[in-house]
Design an enzyme around this catalytic site. Structure first.
Site, short mmCIF file in Angstrom:
data_model
loop_
_atom_site.label_atom_id
_atom_site.label_comp_id
_atom_site.label_asym_id
_atom_site.label_seq_id
_atom_site.Cartn_x
_atom_site.Cartn_y
_atom_site.Cartn_z
N ASN A 1 50.09 34.69 30.36
CA ASN A 1 51.33 34.09 29.90
C ASN A 1 51.17 33.72 28.42
OD1 ASN A 1 49.89 31.63 29.78
ND2 ASN A 1 50.59 31.01 31.81
N ALA A 2 52.17 33.06 27.86
CA ALA A 2 52.12 32.77 26.42
C ALA A 2 50.92 31.89 26.06
CB ALA A 2 53.43 32.10 25.99
N GLY A 3 50.69 30.84 26.84
CA GLY A 3 49.59 29.94 26.55
C GLY A 3 48.23 30.63 26.64
N GLU A 4 48.07 31.46 27.66
CA GLU A 4 46.81 32.18 27.83
C GLU A 4 46.59 33.20 26.72
OE1 GLU A 4 47.23 31.69 32.68
OE2 GLU A 4 47.78 33.57 31.68
N ASP B 1 53.09 35.21 39.59
CA ASP B 1 52.42 35.87 40.71
C ASP B 1 53.24 37.07 41.19
OD1 ASP B 1 50.55 33.79 40.62
OD2 ASP B 1 51.69 32.59 42.06
#
Length: 479
Positions: A198-201, A271
């Site tokens: 995701n964006a944070g990862e 998911d």
């Protein structure tokens, strides 16, 4: 996007191993009409309790719902939550024979208390530092019969220890490998086929924040760092309400467009995205088609409460319902006027789109990124025959429109019977008229019309050897 694709996935039934952190999601819903005396907190009168497999278990049940044969590799505690979770997995036709039970573990649970549409509080329980998985050998043995493996690493410690080293030694024997991890860089040495941060990862891998504006261009500029940092052949960055961005080697960037919902409806959407992506890839579909299917599946579950599942029927309905009908020119003009009044930038393109191929998809995706609304005008069957010959089109208008409408980048479709869309351009006056890279602006009959009302003509990227004629020639020559 063909609405028959979900049925193809179910018929193909790829075999997938899901490895990683499972949990039980619990939703306690009710009403809140007063505050409690002890503290300024709402009193929620619970009237419903719903549970669902969460984390890697949610990925597993979504895979099964889309037609895959799924085996779960994980651990649960010998407690009520673990028993309930295993029962839910088995009910969803997920093989749990490789799930370890007991050994002093506590099953992870996430309880959300909801009043009306608002999550009031989330209570997390269970082991925060789990013992590493001990069934890696069983996983490697089972991998020999699988089409794909999904690694779901949420940082609990389950996939710590020597798990990475043992999988690295067995990498050549592993099938398609998809990694969904809070720290995807940790799995870089395993050289996954696809990662889905995701964006944070993604920001963690790059070490810099993703800007709110120009996300696609930013990620495209940093693709080498992102691919190297994750060790992956392809990265599908999920951006919630902003869709997803696919970076596949050195191929043109591909973006999907989501149907936005409130943030409290996004539980488990990642998911589902990962599950649909893996199912499609495991069935042999291209990664661009797989990402579009994954976006459609995520769009299904975010419009439902709690942690939800997208089935074959749901995905078929989504692709069919998401296919806008061919608009007549009067209705299209009304919609364009509404978009323009709302400050949206209109992009227009046209073509035959007979036997849709990657070149089409790439340039349509690029066209949408030039503005806010993409209008696609399709040549009528008679028009295609005049332009291409009596043996064309291969696919009739309804089929061509149905496939185009399934692409998340396409907003409106219409048909025109003339040899050029000049009259339609004059009526709609889009800010941008976009054409594929096999055209030259100065040779287009429509250029004078567009420039005449103050619009801009943009010639987009071109993928050599990607044309309908070339595809048909290869089919006729038995290639």
């Amino acid at each position: 996007m063909d609405i028959d694709l979900p049925a193809f996935l179910a018929e193909r039934r790829p075999t997938v191993l899901v490895v990683g952190d499972v949990m039980l999601d619990e939703w306690l819903t009710g009403s809140a009409d007063r505050l409690c005396r002890e503290a300024p907190a709402p009193v929620v009168a619970v009237d419903q309790r719903v549970t669902a497999p969460g984390g890697a278990a949610n990925t597993a049940v979504n895979l099964a719902a889309l037609g895959a044969e799924v085996a779960m590799v994980s651990t649960v505690g010998e407690d009520d939550a673990g028993i309930e979770l295993l029962a839910a997995l088995r009910k969803s036709d997920v093989d749990t024979s490789l799930v370890e039970v007991g050994d002093g573990r506590r099953t992870t649970t996430k309880r959300r208390v909801v009043a009306g549409e608002q999550v009031v509080v989330r209570l997390d329980d269970g082991d925060r530092d789990q013992k590493p998985l001990s069934s890696v050998d069983g996983l490697v043995a089972a991998a020999g019969h699988a089409d794909a493996i999904v690694l779901c690493d949420y940082g609990t410690g389950l996939l710590a220890g020597d798990t990475l080293d043992r999988l690295r030694l067995a990498r050549e024997r592993l099938p398609l490998l998809v990694v969904d991890a809070h720290e995807p860089a940790r799995w870089a040495d395993l050289r996954p086929d696809v990662v889905t941060p995701n964006a944070g990862e993604t920001e963690t891998v790059l070490g810099v924040p993703i800007p709110r504006e120009g996300q696609v261009e930013f990620l495209d500029r940093h693709r080498d760092r992102l691919l190297a940092g994750t060790g992956a052949a392809a990265v599908a960055v999920t951006l919630d309400r902003d869709g997803a961005v696919l970076l596949d080697g050195d191929r043109p960037v591909h973006r999907t467009w989501a149907r936005p919902v409130p943030d409290n409806h996004t539980a488990g959407a990642g998911d589902t995205f990962c599950a649909a992506l893996t199912t499609a890839l495991g069935a042999g579909l291209s990664i661009v088609v797989a990402v579009e299917l994954a976006q459609a599946a995520a769009d299904v579950v975010v419009h439902r409460p709690e942690t939800a599942v997208c089935s074959v029927a749901d995905l078929t309905e989504r692709l069919g319902a998401g296919s806008p009908r061919l608009l007549d020119h009067d209705r299209l003009a009304e919609l364009v006027a509404e978009h323009r009044a709302a400050g949206r930038r209109i992009v227009f393109t046209n073509g035959c789109f007979d036997v849709l191929h990657r070149g089409h998809v790439s340039y349509l995706n690029e066209a949408k990124r030039l503005g806010d609304v993409l209008v696609v005008a399709i040549n009528s069957d008679a028009g295609v025959a005049r332009l291409k010959g009596a043996d064309r089109p291969v696919n009739g208008l309804a089929d061509r429109a149905g496939v185009l409408a399934g692409l998340s980048c396409v907003d409106h479709l219409t048909v025109f019977d003339e040899d050029t869309p000049a009259a339609l351009l004059e009526r709609l006056r889009p800010e941008i008229y976009a054409k594929g890279g096999d055209h030259r602006a100065e040779l287009l009959a429509e250029t004078d019309v567009v420039h005449g009302y103050g619009g801009e003509v943009r010639i987009l990227g071109y993928l050599p050897d990607r044309s309908t004629t070339a595809v048909i020639d290869r089919i006729r020559n038995g290639h």
